[in-house]
Enzyme design. Structure first.
Site, PDB file in Angstrom:
ATOM      1  N   LYS A  37      22.175  45.310  13.185  1.00  0.00           N
ATOM      2  CA  LYS A  37      23.162  44.861  12.196  1.00  0.00           C
ATOM      3  C   LYS A  37      24.577  44.932  12.754  1.00  0.00           C
ATOM      4  O   LYS A  37      25.362  43.984  12.640  1.00  0.00           O
ATOM      5  CB  LYS A  37      23.054  45.696  10.926  1.00  0.00           C
ATOM      6  N   ASP A  44      21.952  43.752   6.063  1.00  0.00           N
ATOM      7  CA  ASP A  44      21.834  45.095   5.492  1.00  0.00           C
ATOM      8  C   ASP A  44      21.238  44.950   4.102  1.00  0.00           C
ATOM      9  O   ASP A  44      20.807  43.855   3.704  1.00  0.00           O
ATOM     10  CB  ASP A  44      23.190  45.816   5.473  1.00  0.00           C
TER      11      ASP A  44
END
Length: 363
Positions: A260, A279
């Protein structure tokens, strides 16, 4: 085609030694503003950023220093930006001292990514997604910034499992280790410290400043970059020439960088416009609008890849820009502003549909 980014030549920049007390002067705030677009070069005006949606939501180091005005640092330049009534952005540089104004302006335009036309992007996204067309009318001018890769890397290491207030305090602390540039409306601004400067910062120092476990990640990443053949900054800039999968893999080898965070760095500093940082918030957006069949499933790494693929399939090679605007729209502060406007859209569509049905029935 990706734009080439030049690696900053350290010898051409001002010395990184801390200022003496005599140089710690307040920067005059009331300076004439110049528009980003000019009569001879109006091409940037349609793509002018909306400052609050771009800087307040997407950049940690910028401070609001007046109504519709933000101040921050681009490379070695301290600059104030103000939203003008005609939608353009006015700017002024503080303490240029020996720098060329044209070079500073080009650096600012590059940072704001104005070479990418929002109008064209939003039009394409709107064709692919009716809901996006409605959001774009409410959030026009929200841009993806083109940040310095090293600064962006450190910023997102600070953001790991963190809240905005604490992220800002951490980033401000790191920034304060760089060369002082000036003070505007009570805010002090510094050039972001070099890799060489951060080598001297210990994990203990960062932990004492409230970084927690992130202190180990930051100092570990700095050490890893220093060990890169040819230098860590050169290595980071070289990632512009890699495919996204290779960029994610290379960045994820750094301490504290997962997929991420790597996607964030790729999107906001390495011209990987289709990078999708996934996320739990982006997962919720995806299962609500793109992959409803996955609603209720637990987010796992394989599903992260599926979410990213769904965004790219829907929005194309600039999917990261679309995801960023959708993410902004889901922030509580923006949602409260957007919902009434979306309701007006829906009411209008219902009236038009009712009129069409009435007209058809009459015939």
């Amino acid at each position: 085609m990706k734009r080439r980014r030049s690696i900053p030549i350290l010898s051409s920049l001002p010395p990184s030694t801390p200022p003496t007390p005599q140089t710690h002067l307040k920067t005059p705030h009331q300076k004439p503003l110049k528009p980003l677009s000019t009569p001879s070069d109006p091409s940037h005006k349609p793509s002018s950023p909306h400052l609050h949606k771009t800087l307040a939501k997407l950049s940690t180091g910028w401070k609001q220093t007046g109504p519709f005005e933000f101040t921050g640092v681009v490379k070695s330049y301290l600059v104030s930006l103000k939203q003008l009534n005609d939608g353009d952005v006015g700017y002024c540089f503080h303490n240029l001292d020996g720098f060329d104004d044209d070079d500073a302006r080009l650096a600012l335009l590059d940072f704001l990514n104005v070479g990418i036309c929002l109008g064209d992007l939003w039009k394409g996204f709107g064709k692919a997604d009716e809901r996006f067309a409605k959001l774009a009318s409410c959030l026009g001018g929200a841009r993806v910034l083109r940040q310095d890769p090293f600064e962006c890397l450190i910023q997102f290491l600070c953001s790991s499992n963190n809240n905005i207030g604490r992220i800002t305090r951490m980033f401000d602390y790191i920034s304060s280790l760089g060369r002082f540039l000036g003070e505007v409306e009570g805010f002090e601004f510094h050039e972001f410290p070099s890799l060489e400067r951060l080598v001297d910062v210990s994990e203990e120092q960062l932990r004492a400043a409230g970084f927690g476990y992130r202190a180990e990640y930051i100092t570990g990443t700095v050490k890893a970059l220093v060990c890169k053949a040819g230098g860590g900054i050169k290595w980071l800039y070289s990632l512009h020439d890699f495919d996204l999968e290779e960029v994610i893999k290379a960045l994820s080898a750094l301490p504290g960088v997962g997929p991420k965070v790597a996607a964030c760095i790729a999107l906001f500093s390495l011209d990987q416009h289709h990078a999708i940082p996934v996320d739990i918030h982006v997962w919720q957006i995806a299962t609500r609008y793109l992959l409803p069949e996955l609603a209720g499933a637990r987010l796992k790494s394989k599903l992260c890849n599926r979410v990213a693929e769904a965004f790219v399939l829907r929005y194309g090679k600039y999917a990261g820009w679309a995801q960023t605007l959708i993410f902004i729209a889901e922030l509580p502060s923006q949602k409260a502003l957007i919902q009434p406007q979306l309701q007006l859209w829906n009411d209008k569509e219902m009236r038009l549909e009712k009129d069409d049905n009435t007209s058809s029935g009459g015939n």
